[in-house]
Write a protein that holds these residues in place. Structure first.
Motif, PDB file in Angstrom:
ATOM      1  N   ALA A  65       0.840  -1.263  -0.025  1.00  0.00           N
ATOM      2  CA  ALA A  65       0.203   0.155   0.116  1.00  0.00           C
ATOM      3  C   ALA A  65       1.118   0.955  -0.565  1.00  0.00           C
ATOM      4  N   PRO A  66       0.548   2.546  -0.399  1.00  0.00           N
ATOM      5  CA  PRO A  66       1.421   3.612  -0.807  1.00  0.00           C
ATOM      6  C   PRO A  66       1.513   4.109   0.581  1.00  0.00           C
ATOM      7  N   ALA A  67       2.921   4.834   0.620  1.00  0.00           N
ATOM      8  CA  ALA A  67       2.696   5.367   2.190  1.00  0.00           C
ATOM      9  C   ALA A  67       1.992   6.323   2.403  1.00  0.00           C
ATOM     10  N   THR A  68       1.659   6.942   3.628  1.00  0.00           N
ATOM     11  CA  THR A  68       0.398   8.444   3.654  1.00  0.00           C
ATOM     12  C   THR A  68       1.593   9.309   3.005  1.00  0.00           C
ATOM     13  N   PRO A  69       2.113  10.188   1.805  1.00  0.00           N
ATOM     14  CA  PRO A  69       2.418  11.367   1.876  1.00  0.00           C
ATOM     15  C   PRO A  69       3.231  12.510   3.127  1.00  0.00           C
ATOM     16  N   ALA A  70       4.265  12.769   3.424  1.00  0.00           N
ATOM     17  CA  ALA A  70       4.702  13.694   3.965  1.00  0.00           C
ATOM     18  C   ALA A  70       3.801  14.912   3.914  1.00  0.00           C
ATOM     19  N   ALA A  71       3.299  15.879   5.248  1.00  0.00           N
ATOM     20  CA  ALA A  71       3.072  16.893   4.955  1.00  0.00           C
ATOM     21  C   ALA A  71       4.100  18.195   3.882  1.00  0.00           C
ATOM     22  N   GLU A  72       3.537  18.640   2.981  1.00  0.00           N
ATOM     23  CA  GLU A  72       4.688  19.599   1.656  1.00  0.00           C
ATOM     24  C   GLU A  72       5.042  20.550   2.639  1.00  0.00           C
ATOM     25  N   PRO A  73       6.475  21.269   2.796  1.00  0.00           N
ATOM     26  CA  PRO A  73       7.142  22.074   3.819  1.00  0.00           C
ATOM     27  C   PRO A  73       5.976  23.739   3.363  1.00  0.00           C
ATOM     28  N   SER A  74       6.262  24.411   3.988  1.00  0.00           N
ATOM     29  CA  SER A  74       5.253  25.664   4.350  1.00  0.00           C
ATOM     30  C   SER A  74       6.157  27.051   2.920  1.00  0.00           C
ATOM     31  N   VAL A  75       5.604  27.409   2.640  1.00  0.00           N
ATOM     32  CA  VAL A  75       6.167  28.078   1.597  1.00  0.00           C
ATOM     33  C   VAL A  75       7.630  28.990   2.214  1.00  0.00           C
ATOM     34  N   ALA A  76       7.106  29.468   3.936  1.00  0.00           N
ATOM     35  CA  ALA A  76       8.483  30.418   4.516  1.00  0.00           C
ATOM     36  C   ALA A  76      10.204  29.478   4.291  1.00  0.00           C
ATOM     37  N   ALA A  77       9.014  27.961   4.675  1.00  0.00           N
ATOM     38  CA  ALA A  77      10.681  27.048   5.064  1.00  0.00           C
ATOM     39  C   ALA A  77      11.293  27.197   3.775  1.00  0.00           C
ATOM     40  N   LEU A  78      10.293  26.639   2.661  1.00  0.00           N
ATOM     41  CA  LEU A  78      11.199  26.504   1.425  1.00  0.00           C
ATOM     42  C   LEU A  78      11.557  27.826   0.678  1.00  0.00           C
ATOM     43  N   GLN A  79      11.188  29.405   0.954  1.00  0.00           N
ATOM     44  CA  GLN A  79      12.283  30.490   1.010  1.00  0.00           C
ATOM     45  C   GLN A  79      13.532  29.810   2.182  1.00  0.00           C
ATOM     46  N   GLY A  80      13.553  29.238   2.947  1.00  0.00           N
ATOM     47  CA  GLY A  80      14.844  29.845   3.484  1.00  0.00           C
ATOM     48  C   GLY A  80      15.221  28.317   3.630  1.00  0.00           C
ATOM     49  N   ASP A  81      15.365  27.515   2.793  1.00  0.00           N
ATOM     50  CA  ASP A  81      15.866  26.209   2.698  1.00  0.00           C
ATOM     51  C   ASP A  81      17.042  26.641   1.249  1.00  0.00           C
ATOM     52  N   CYS A  82      15.806  27.641   0.414  1.00  0.00           N
ATOM     53  CA  CYS A  82      16.040  28.261  -0.994  1.00  0.00           C
ATOM     54  C   CYS A  82      17.677  29.134  -0.317  1.00  0.00           C
ATOM     55  N   ASP A  83      17.395  30.082   0.687  1.00  0.00           N
ATOM     56  CA  ASP A  83      18.189  31.271   0.362  1.00  0.00           C
ATOM     57  C   ASP A  83      19.445  30.221   0.877  1.00  0.00           C
ATOM     58  N   ARG A  84      19.990  29.197   1.641  1.00  0.00           N
ATOM     59  CA  ARG A  84      21.042  29.015   2.750  1.00  0.00           C
ATOM     60  C   ARG A  84      21.171  28.215   1.390  1.00  0.00           C
ATOM     61  N   GLY A  85      20.630  27.604   0.011  1.00  0.00           N
ATOM     62  CA  GLY A  85      21.347  27.194  -1.413  1.00  0.00           C
ATOM     63  C   GLY A  85      20.584  26.251  -1.926  1.00  0.00           C
ATOM     64  N   SER A  86      19.947  25.255  -0.992  1.00  0.00           N
ATOM     65  CA  SER A  86      18.932  24.231  -1.184  1.00  0.00           C
ATOM     66  C   SER A  86      18.076  24.852  -2.808  1.00  0.00           C
ATOM     67  N   ALA A  87      18.767  23.819  -3.872  1.00  0.00           N
ATOM     68  CA  ALA A  87      18.242  23.752  -5.461  1.00  0.00           C
ATOM     69  C   ALA A  87      17.237  23.753  -5.175  1.00  0.00           C
ATOM     70  N   LYS A  88      17.152  22.791  -5.429  1.00  0.00           N
ATOM     71  CA  LYS A  88      15.467  21.758  -5.199  1.00  0.00           C
ATOM     72  C   LYS A  88      14.694  21.862  -4.088  1.00  0.00           C
ATOM     73  N   ALA A  89      14.163  23.213  -2.960  1.00  0.00           N
ATOM     74  CA  ALA A  89      13.555  24.159  -2.346  1.00  0.00           C
ATOM     75  C   ALA A  89      13.467  25.122  -3.498  1.00  0.00           C
ATOM     76  N   CYS A  90      14.330  25.370  -4.008  1.00  0.00           N
ATOM     77  CA  CYS A  90      14.246  26.593  -4.665  1.00  0.00           C
ATOM     78  C   CYS A  90      13.190  26.440  -6.028  1.00  0.00           C
ATOM     79  N   SER A  91      13.644  24.870  -6.518  1.00  0.00           N
ATOM     80  CA  SER A  91      12.128  24.777  -7.572  1.00  0.00           C
ATOM     81  C   SER A  91      11.073  24.673  -6.297  1.00  0.00           C
ATOM     82  N   SER A  92      10.775  23.905  -5.981  1.00  0.00           N
ATOM     83  CA  SER A  92       9.779  23.285  -5.334  1.00  0.00           C
ATOM     84  C   SER A  92       8.822  24.880  -4.932  1.00  0.00           C
TER      85      SER A  92
END
Length: 213
Positions: A65-92
């Motif tokens: 059975a497919p696993a329950t998907p994890a909660a998506e990170p918030s926009v603020a969290a993505l912005q923080g990760d993107c600012d710290r250099g995470s290319a994947k976070a910038c893409s999201s």
């Protein structure tokens, strides 16, 4: 989903009931409301019972059975990760701005973030960025720029970009060259991009750019 549907039907015709059930469940993972997949899954169970007395698949062949998907990170969290250099976070984060999910829709910001993601070697981000240039969403349309981005991503191993390049050469957006289209479709297919396999198959069927086969 359509590909899994066709595969499941083919498997059912050859009495590969375990494979057919797995394929139809894959359809439902992609499209939970697919009435056709639900009916097909029920039909396979009936066919299994008719042909084999209802023997269930072995433990090793059973579909998890497919696993329950994890909660998506918030926009603020993505912005923080993107600012710290995470290319994947910038893409999201770019996707959020492109779709207006969690933030006001802003195509220009989406393009800027996809540029940042692509520069950080997020190859899927490069693929989307190329599509934005091809369609002129949030940026002046430029097929040349789109193809340059896709070619760079394809050379780095991103199969979707290879398929998109193939489409450009097949569909006259650049001087038509079916043989070159076939080369890029092959790269996309070899990389696991199903559409590349489909388009390459069509070229073989028509004998365009490859021997008729």
């Amino acid at each position: 989903a359509a590909t899994f549907m066709l595969l499941g039907k083919a498997q059912a015709l050859t009495d590969d009931f375990n494979g057919a059930e797995a394929s139809f469940r894959s359809v439902l993972e992609l499209d939970p409301n697919s009435a056709e997949a639900k009916q097909a899954l029920a039909a396979v169970k009936e066919l299994r019972a008719e042909r084999t007395g209802g023997a269930p698949p072995s433990r090793s062949q059973s579909v998890q059975a497919p696993a329950t998907p994890a909660a998506e990170p918030s926009v603020a969290a993505l912005q923080g990760d993107c600012d710290r250099g995470s290319a994947k976070a910038c893409s999201s984060l770019a996707k959020s701005y492109a779709t207006g999910k969690g933030v006001p829709k802003n195509e220009a910001t989406a393009v800027r973030l996809y540029e940042q993601a692509c520069q950080g070697k997020d190859l899927l981000g490069c693929s989307v960025l190329g599509s934005l240039y091809a369609s002129g969403e949030g940026v002046p349309a430029s097929i040349e720029r789109a193809m340059a981005i896709w070619r760079q991503a394809c050379d780095a191993g991103e199969p979707n970009s290879c398929t998109l390049l193939g489409a450009m050469y097949e569909l006259r957006r650049v001087p038509k060259d079916p043989a070159t289209a076939a080369v890029y479709y092959q790269k996309g297919c070899d990389g696991g991009h199903a559409a590349g396999c489909t388009q390459l198959s069509k070229l073989y069927r028509s004998g365009l750019g490859v021997p008729h086969d």
